[in-house]
Design an enzyme around this catalytic site. Structure first.
Site, PDB file in Angstrom:
ATOM      1  N   TYR A 157      -8.244  13.988  -6.743  1.00 11.60           N
ATOM      2  CA  TYR A 157      -7.932  13.375  -7.868  1.00 11.60           C
ATOM      3  C   TYR A 157      -6.649  14.920  -8.343  1.00 11.60           C
ATOM      4  O   TYR A 157      -5.429  14.670  -8.676  1.00 11.60           O
ATOM      5  CB  TYR A 157      -8.306  12.801  -8.809  1.00 11.60           C
ATOM      6  N   ASP A 189       0.749  -1.207   0.162  1.00 11.55           N
ATOM      7  CA  ASP A 189       0.092   0.185   0.449  1.00 11.55           C
ATOM      8  C   ASP A 189       0.598   1.352  -0.014  1.00 11.55           C
ATOM      9  O   ASP A 189       1.772   1.267   0.770  1.00 11.55           O
ATOM     10  CB  ASP A 189      -0.064   0.587   0.956  1.00 11.55           C
ATOM     11  N   SER A 218      -0.157  14.127 -15.375  1.00 10.48           N
ATOM     12  CA  SER A 218      -1.585  14.198 -15.862  1.00 10.48           C
ATOM     13  C   SER A 218      -2.221  15.676 -16.484  1.00 10.48           C
ATOM     14  O   SER A 218      -1.656  16.941 -16.218  1.00 10.48           O
ATOM     15  CB  SER A 218      -2.592  14.260 -14.791  1.00 10.48           C
ATOM     16  N   LYS A 250      -3.016  15.371  -8.343  1.00 13.80           N
ATOM     17  CA  LYS A 250      -1.804  15.458  -9.351  1.00 13.80           C
ATOM     18  C   LYS A 250      -0.947  17.229  -9.504  1.00 13.80           C
ATOM     19  O   LYS A 250      -0.105  16.987  -9.541  1.00 13.80           O
ATOM     20  CB  LYS A 250      -2.496  15.045 -10.659  1.00 13.80           C
TER      21      LYS A 250
END
Length: 339
Positions: A156, A64, A143, A160
């Site tokens: 998210y 993890d 991204s 990022k």
């Protein structure tokens, strides 16, 4: 360019599926020794078999990445069993598809721990081993959403964006040290991965990547290229990434309004969300009780297998030489005509 005269030891996080799976497989096909880090044991076993079948050496390590001790122990085991780590590729992430008002604080925290702190922990584990040797490459999977936020992915996008800032800070420190350890980041477009079949989704419809969609092998080739050429600050993959980031530089307010109008529909298919869909935010969908999802998601019929823009970015020298030659020939022609 990194040393390719011998098999390298490569660590890939998020290696049980999607971009991480495709990247690990590509390194393995080159004969490298690949440590596979992810929570999903079923996916890890399948990924390891693919690498062995391709001619590489695989070491699956259930990890993890949101847990620093697990990441550190995985790095130790990698060096004990495979040798000194040459390349570390951070890919693992998680997300929640929902409006921010509908995301629980615990879900936001978990997404941040996996998607951002997982990169921090992986990078730290790599640096602790690479800096004393003064060699190595660290590749962050970025991204387009690291520089341009969109609706329904606030957790998210926030993570990022944090990775981008972290990368820039780290890069300046390595440059200051004149280190031969290099860090680069590769910004991705929408990719056809299994995340849309296991993401935490609170939307009324099934989640999808924003078209145009690329296959994970496109992303994998870019990450492997970046590992071979880690001195460049960053790479942009896909024409959509270039268009989005340039538009955000020129007219961010206009892009805000465009995404407000189109961003909800473009991230959902026409079919209703399956209430029984697995969610890997808290436990892996490809764990002991799950199944192997592989590298591809459910959008093969819409996904592009190649990116002309990425090829051009990787061959800038060749293109520049070609352009220079063309200009030279044009100049000669003009001179002759002038005579």
């Amino acid at each position: 360019m990194t040393d390719r005269s011998r098999p390298r030891v490569v660590v890939v996080t998020g290696a049980s599926g999607g971009i991480g799976r495709a990247t690990a497989r590509l390194f393995g096909a080159r004969g490298d020794k690949v440590a596979l880090l992810a929570r999903g044991e079923t996916g890890l076993r399948a990924a390891a078999e693919e690498i062995r079948d391709a001619g590489g050496q695989a070491l699956p390590i259930p990890t993890d990445v949101a847990d620093w001790e697990q990441v550190r122990d995985a790095a130790d085991r990698t060096e004990e069993e495979l040798g000194p780590i040459d390349v570390w590729v951070n890919v693992a992430f998680s997300s929640v598809f929902a409006e921010f008002k509908d995301i629980d604080p615990a879900e936001f925290k978990r997404t941040t721990e996996v998607t951002y702190l997982g990169y921090v922990y992986g990078t730290k584990a790599a640096l602790e081993r690479m800096l004393p040797r003064d060699r190595g490459a660290i590749v962050q999977t970025g991204s387009a959403l690291a520089k341009r936020g969109i609706p329904l992915q606030s957790a998210y996008c926030g993570a990022k964006h944090a990775i981008q800032g972290f990368h820039e800070s780290l890069r300046t420190e390595l440059l200051h040290r004149k280190s031969n350890v290099h860090a680069t980041i590769v910004h991705m477009p929408a990719v056809n991965t299994p995340q849309f079949d296991w993401v935490e989704n609170k939307l009324p419809k099934h989640a999808q990547p924003v078209p145009p969609i690329y296959q994970p092998e496109v992303a994998a080739r870019a990450l492997v290229y970046a590992a071979d050429h880690p001195k460049r600050r960053e790479y942009w993959v896909g024409g959509s990434t270039v268009a989005t980031l340039l538009a955000n530089r020129v007219a961010p307010s206009l892009l805000d309004r465009y995404l407000a109008r189109t961003g909800y529909a473009s991230q959902q298919t026409d079919r209703p969300r399956d209430p029984h869909q697995p969610a890997n935010l808290w436990k892996p969908a490809d764990g002991p009780d799950g199944h192997d999802f592989g590298a591809h998601g459910g959008f093969d019929d819409k996904a592009h297998a190649r990116s002309v823009q990425t090829w051009a970015a990787e061959h800038r020298g060749l293109l520049a030489a070609g352009a220079g030659a063309a200009l030279g020939l044009t100049g000669i022609g003009l001179l002759r005509n002038g005579r």
